[in-house]
Design an enzyme around this catalytic site. Sequence first.
Site, PDB file in Angstrom:
ATOM      1  N   GLY A   1       0.819  -1.200   0.000  1.00  0.00           N
ATOM      2  CA  GLY A   1       0.000   0.000   0.000  1.00  0.00           C
ATOM      3  C   GLY A   1       0.853   1.250   0.000  1.00  0.00           C
ATOM      4  O   GLY A   1       2.015   1.228  -0.412  1.00  0.00           O
ATOM      5  N   CYS A   2       0.297   2.346   0.465  1.00  0.00           N
ATOM      6  CA  CYS A   2       0.998   3.627   0.474  1.00  0.00           C
ATOM      7  C   CYS A   2       2.308   3.536   1.236  1.00  0.00           C
ATOM      8  O   CYS A   2       2.342   3.084   2.377  1.00  0.00           O
ATOM      9  CB  CYS A   2       0.099   4.689   1.109  1.00  0.00           C
ATOM     10  SG  CYS A   2       0.897   6.291   1.304  1.00  0.00           S
TER      11      CYS A   2
END
Length: 215
Positions: free
Chosen positions: A45-46
């Site tokens: 993810g981020c």
Amino acid sequence: MKNLALFILTLLVFVGCNGQDSKPKSINIKPKNNRKMELATIGGGCFWCVESCFNMLKGVESVTSGYSGGHKDNPTYEEVCTGETGHAEVVQIKFDPSIISFSKLLEVFWFLHNPTTLNRQGNDIGTQYRSVIFYHSEQQKQDAEISLKNSEAKQEWEGKYVTEIVPFEKFWAAETYHQGYYNANPTQPYCSAVVGPKIQKFKKHFGALDMLKSE
């Protein structure tokens, strides 16, 4: 007499310079730090969410946010965000395997993101947010496959894992402002709402396991 005295003085100096005391003395030089560092490259993810956490672990020397797995050289953040470059947001971790193993890093990896959601982490949607392990060696590949199976068997996350385990090819460091982003911007809305709570949960869990650097 002056000449005799000068001759005797010269002789003494010559003997002194060539005597036992003139032999080169051994110098104790401390050996250089020859720790063998390794790299791990993972996407969950981020990268803002995971960079700060991995940096807190004992045995981790550095963590760099960046991009891997795509087909475009030197991609920009804006290009990666379109999902059209094929890159995933990743962190590249430089670590000392004598202090923390690759398998231990993967335990943190499973903890920090949901490996059962395809191309998505929470409200972050797109292939750039996919769950992926880019292995740097056959040993890392084996460790990753075993770690995934173990985590899945323990049902640490409900559902089938969709994490990719693929060979590492290239890593492109993200723009400077992304490095250490949370530490520089803790009150930014995304950081305060998403990153901050994740870091607190991480610190509570892995601090209890004595895996964190002293602050």
